[in-house]
Design a protein around this motif. Structure first.
Motif, PDB file in Angstrom:
ATOM      1  N   ASP A  83       0.847  -1.191   0.000  1.00  0.00           N
ATOM      2  CA  ASP A  83       0.000   0.000   0.000  1.00  0.00           C
ATOM      3  C   ASP A  83       0.889   1.251   0.000  1.00  0.00           C
ATOM      4  O   ASP A  83       1.619   1.501   0.957  1.00  0.00           O
ATOM      5  CB  ASP A  83      -0.900  -0.014   1.232  1.00  0.00           C
ATOM      6  CG  ASP A  83      -1.928   1.109   1.239  1.00  0.00           C
ATOM      7  OD1 ASP A  83      -1.869   1.976   0.337  1.00  0.00           O
ATOM      8  OD2 ASP A  83      -2.784   1.113   2.145  1.00  0.00           O
ATOM      9  N   PRO A  84       0.848   2.080  -1.080  1.00  0.00           N
ATOM     10  CA  PRO A  84       1.714   3.259  -1.144  1.00  0.00           C
ATOM     11  C   PRO A  84       1.422   4.282  -0.049  1.00  0.00           C
ATOM     12  O   PRO A  84       2.300   5.057   0.336  1.00  0.00           O
ATOM     13  CB  PRO A  84       1.443   3.854  -2.522  1.00  0.00           C
ATOM     14  CG  PRO A  84       0.394   3.050  -3.153  1.00  0.00           C
ATOM     15  CD  PRO A  84       0.037   1.907  -2.262  1.00  0.00           C
ATOM     16  N   ALA A  85       0.235   4.296   0.507  1.00  0.00           N
ATOM     17  CA  ALA A  85      -0.102   5.248   1.560  1.00  0.00           C
ATOM     18  C   ALA A  85       0.582   4.898   2.889  1.00  0.00           C
ATOM     19  O   ALA A  85       0.662   5.733   3.783  1.00  0.00           O
ATOM     20  CB  ALA A  85      -1.615   5.293   1.758  1.00  0.00           C
ATOM     21  N   LEU A  86       1.072   3.674   3.016  1.00  0.00           N
ATOM     22  CA  LEU A  86       1.687   3.230   4.270  1.00  0.00           C
ATOM     23  C   LEU A  86       3.208   3.081   4.164  1.00  0.00           C
ATOM     24  O   LEU A  86       3.812   2.369   4.952  1.00  0.00           O
ATOM     25  CB  LEU A  86       1.076   1.894   4.696  1.00  0.00           C
ATOM     26  CG  LEU A  86      -0.414   1.933   5.010  1.00  0.00           C
ATOM     27  CD1 LEU A  86      -0.947   0.532   5.237  1.00  0.00           C
ATOM     28  CD2 LEU A  86      -0.680   2.801   6.226  1.00  0.00           C
ATOM     29  N   LEU A  87       3.825   3.766   3.220  1.00  0.00           N
ATOM     30  CA  LEU A  87       5.280   3.671   3.057  1.00  0.00           C
ATOM     31  C   LEU A  87       6.015   4.085   4.329  1.00  0.00           C
ATOM     32  O   LEU A  87       6.986   3.437   4.732  1.00  0.00           O
ATOM     33  CB  LEU A  87       5.751   4.525   1.879  1.00  0.00           C
ATOM     34  CG  LEU A  87       5.444   3.964   0.489  1.00  0.00           C
ATOM     35  CD1 LEU A  87       5.884   4.954  -0.578  1.00  0.00           C
ATOM     36  CD2 LEU A  87       6.129   2.634   0.297  1.00  0.00           C
ATOM     37  N   ASP A  88       5.559   5.158   4.979  1.00  0.00           N
ATOM     38  CA  ASP A  88       6.212   5.614   6.212  1.00  0.00           C
ATOM     39  C   ASP A  88       6.079   4.575   7.328  1.00  0.00           C
ATOM     40  O   ASP A  88       7.027   4.323   8.066  1.00  0.00           O
ATOM     41  CB  ASP A  88       5.620   6.942   6.687  1.00  0.00           C
ATOM     42  CG  ASP A  88       6.006   8.097   5.779  1.00  0.00           C
ATOM     43  OD1 ASP A  88       7.017   7.964   5.060  1.00  0.00           O
ATOM     44  OD2 ASP A  88       5.293   9.123   5.789  1.00  0.00           O
ATOM     45  N   TYR A  89       4.890   3.991   7.450  1.00  0.00           N
ATOM     46  CA  TYR A  89       4.652   2.973   8.477  1.00  0.00           C
ATOM     47  C   TYR A  89       5.615   1.796   8.307  1.00  0.00           C
ATOM     48  O   TYR A  89       6.273   1.367   9.255  1.00  0.00           O
ATOM     49  CB  TYR A  89       3.201   2.496   8.423  1.00  0.00           C
ATOM     50  CG  TYR A  89       2.933   1.274   9.282  1.00  0.00           C
ATOM     51  CD1 TYR A  89       2.850   1.388  10.658  1.00  0.00           C
ATOM     52  CD2 TYR A  89       2.775   0.025   8.704  1.00  0.00           C
ATOM     53  CE1 TYR A  89       2.599   0.279  11.451  1.00  0.00           C
ATOM     54  CE2 TYR A  89       2.534  -1.101   9.481  1.00  0.00           C
ATOM     55  CZ  TYR A  89       2.446  -0.964  10.853  1.00  0.00           C
ATOM     56  OH  TYR A  89       2.217  -2.062  11.635  1.00  0.00           O
ATOM     57  N   TRP A  90       5.727   1.288   7.073  1.00  0.00           N
ATOM     58  CA  TRP A  90       6.574   0.122   6.835  1.00  0.00           C
ATOM     59  C   TRP A  90       8.060   0.456   6.929  1.00  0.00           C
ATOM     60  O   TRP A  90       8.849  -0.358   7.405  1.00  0.00           O
ATOM     61  CB  TRP A  90       6.240  -0.523   5.489  1.00  0.00           C
ATOM     62  CG  TRP A  90       4.961  -1.288   5.592  1.00  0.00           C
ATOM     63  CD1 TRP A  90       3.745  -0.913   5.148  1.00  0.00           C
ATOM     64  CD2 TRP A  90       4.779  -2.534   6.260  1.00  0.00           C
ATOM     65  NE1 TRP A  90       2.801  -1.846   5.469  1.00  0.00           N
ATOM     66  CE2 TRP A  90       3.414  -2.864   6.154  1.00  0.00           C
ATOM     67  CE3 TRP A  90       5.619  -3.413   6.927  1.00  0.00           C
ATOM     68  CZ2 TRP A  90       2.878  -4.033   6.691  1.00  0.00           C
ATOM     69  CZ3 TRP A  90       5.082  -4.581   7.464  1.00  0.00           C
ATOM     70  CH2 TRP A  90       3.727  -4.875   7.341  1.00  0.00           C
ATOM     71  N   SER A  91       8.455   1.646   6.519  1.00  0.00           N
ATOM     72  CA  SER A  91       9.878   2.002   6.637  1.00  0.00           C
ATOM     73  C   SER A  91      10.266   2.145   8.115  1.00  0.00           C
ATOM     74  O   SER A  91      11.347   1.726   8.522  1.00  0.00           O
ATOM     75  CB  SER A  91      10.196   3.273   5.860  1.00  0.00           C
ATOM     76  OG  SER A  91       9.538   4.373   6.427  1.00  0.00           O
ATOM     77  N   GLN A  92       9.381   2.714   8.925  1.00  0.00           N
ATOM     78  CA  GLN A  92       9.669   2.833  10.353  1.00  0.00           C
ATOM     79  C   GLN A  92       9.705   1.455  11.010  1.00  0.00           C
ATOM     80  O   GLN A  92      10.560   1.179  11.843  1.00  0.00           O
ATOM     81  CB  GLN A  92       8.608   3.699  11.030  1.00  0.00           C
ATOM     82  CG  GLN A  92       8.854   3.895  12.508  1.00  0.00           C
ATOM     83  CD  GLN A  92       7.755   4.690  13.175  1.00  0.00           C
ATOM     84  OE1 GLN A  92       6.640   4.777  12.656  1.00  0.00           O
ATOM     85  NE2 GLN A  92       8.058   5.250  14.324  1.00  0.00           N
TER      86      GLN A  92
END
Length: 187
Positions: A83-92
């Motif tokens: 999901d491109p909207a959750l890039l920050d979530y997964w990178s963290q």
């Protein structure tokens, strides 16, 4: 599942097995004799009276309850790594991964020794005869081989040597074993 309950149940089961074994091995001895012979505070770091082992050598069965419990963070909702909207979530989430496979002292020792075992003169890790391009390469090599390498003291600790890096060198575990094989003959 609650790990601590499972570990306690396993400890109880192992205690039952070891007690039955001791009772079968010494059928004419009392319960108190068996408990005094095989159970006690054998591991000083853990305050537990029911550790099974040998008092003379200090060898003992570790308890399952002594296992460190590592909690993991559950994935939020229906979060998908795609999901491109959750890039920050997964990178963290990926940043808080496991610690590096090699400590700083081992990395420093390997670089100082140019990847060579000082006891046998061979490469610490096969294929590491050249100086790596980056610390990441050292870490990758040592991750694959870390159980086969030991830190060896120039001056033994029993003779007042320290754990500082200037008193250490990285050696193959087999070279280390052979080096210390004759220690009982040395004074």
């Amino acid at each position: 599942m609650v790990s601590s309950r499972t570990f306690s149940a396993l400890d109880s089961y192992v205690w039952t097995l070891t007690y039955k074994w001791a009772k079968r091995t010494h059928p004419k001895k009392s319960k108190h004799w068996i408990v005094n012979k095989y159970f006690g505070r054998l591991n000083r770091s853990k305050m537990n009276n029911w550790v099974f082992g040998d008092r003379a050598t200090g060898a003992h069965l570790p308890k399952f309850a002594w296992t460190n419990i590592r909690r993991h963070q559950l994935v939020r909702g229906k979060s998908s790594p795609d999901d491109p909207a959750l890039l920050d979530y997964w990178s963290q989430r990926r940043q808080t991964r496991t610690p590096p496979p090699m400590d700083k002292i081992s990395l420093t020792l390997a670089a100082r020794q140019k990847g060579i075992c000082p006891l046998c003169g061979q490469a610490l890790i096969a294929g590491a005869e050249y100086e790596p391009d980056s610390p990441r390469e050292w870490i990758d090599w040592f991750d694959a081989m870390k159980k086969r390498l030991h830190k060896h003291h120039f001056a033994y600790r029993r003779h007042g040597g320290s754990d500082e890096s200037k008193n250490l060198r990285l050696v193959h575990s087999e070279c280390h074993r052979q080096h210390h094989a004759g220690d009982s003959d040395r004074k």
